[in-house]
Design a protein around this motif. Structure first.
Motif, PDB file in Angstrom:
ATOM      1  N   ARG A  55       0.805  -1.233   0.000  1.00 50.29           N
ATOM      2  CA  ARG A  55       0.000   0.000   0.000  1.00 50.29           C
ATOM      3  C   ARG A  55       0.827   1.267   0.000  1.00 50.29           C
ATOM      4  N   ASN A  56       1.986   1.224   0.586  1.00 44.64           N
ATOM      5  CA  ASN A  56       2.762   2.439   0.806  1.00 44.64           C
ATOM      6  C   ASN A  56       3.984   2.521  -0.093  1.00 44.64           C
ATOM      7  N   GLY A 123      -0.559   9.062   4.019  1.00 38.38           N
ATOM      8  CA  GLY A 123      -1.719   8.458   3.369  1.00 38.38           C
ATOM      9  C   GLY A 123      -1.606   6.959   3.333  1.00 38.38           C
ATOM     10  N   ALA A 124      -2.654   6.317   2.904  1.00 37.15           N
ATOM     11  CA  ALA A 124      -2.717   4.859   2.813  1.00 37.15           C
ATOM     12  C   ALA A 124      -2.372   4.214   4.156  1.00 37.15           C
ATOM     13  N   ASP A 132      -6.708   6.654   5.299  1.00 39.48           N
ATOM     14  CA  ASP A 132      -6.514   5.565   4.345  1.00 39.48           C
ATOM     15  C   ASP A 132      -6.510   6.041   2.906  1.00 39.48           C
ATOM     16  N   ALA A 133      -7.237   7.089   2.618  1.00 35.37           N
ATOM     17  CA  ALA A 133      -7.302   7.605   1.242  1.00 35.37           C
ATOM     18  C   ALA A 133      -7.124   9.118   1.266  1.00 35.37           C
TER      19      ALA A 133
END
Length: 135
Positions: A55-56, A123-124, A132-133
């Motif tokens: 995700r990151n 973020g994320a 998260d967004a």
């Protein structure tokens, strides 16, 4: 009678051995930059709470309390790449790739310094408690 230079003696002089060794050492710095940057990023990613490789972005590791480690990682990798660009210039001189190869390697190194100067946005889910967004 004055000596005349033949066509062979007018060839481009080769650099002395010490200069070649310096150029090779500088180029080796650029070779080390990638694995060092990635290795430090992987260790940080595995040890930092909330970081997820799926995700990151690795540049997000510059955030939070331990973010200074990734910032130093960017600075060191940039310095190694710029040193490598100097070595490439010395080794290639006016030969093939002697102009653009070193310039592009140097710009790549400078981009790491820019990444250190301008950290990524949270973020994320990283750092912990980040949204998260992005909206």
């Amino acid at each position: 009678m004055p000596q005349t230079l033949s066509a062979r003696s007018q060839a481009v002089p080769t650099s002395p051995p010490a200069s070649r060794a310096t150029a090779h050492s500088l180029m080796a710095a650029a070779v080390v930059a990638g694995p060092l940057f990635l290795g430090v990023g992987i260790v940080q990613g595995l040890t930092r709470e909330g970081f997820d490789f799926g995700r990151n972005a690795i540049s997000q590791l510059a955030l939070g309390e331990a973010g200074w480690i990734q910032t130093m990682n960017f600075l060191i990798a940039g310095a190694l790449l710029i040193a490598g660009a100097v070595g490439l210039r010395r080794a290639l001189g006016g030969g093939a790739g002697g102009a653009w190869g070193p310039v592009l390697t140097g710009v790549f190194g400078a981009s790491f310094w820019a990444a250190a100067a301008f950290p990524a946005d949270p973020g994320a889910g990283f750092p912990v408690r980040a949204p998260d967004a992005t909206e």
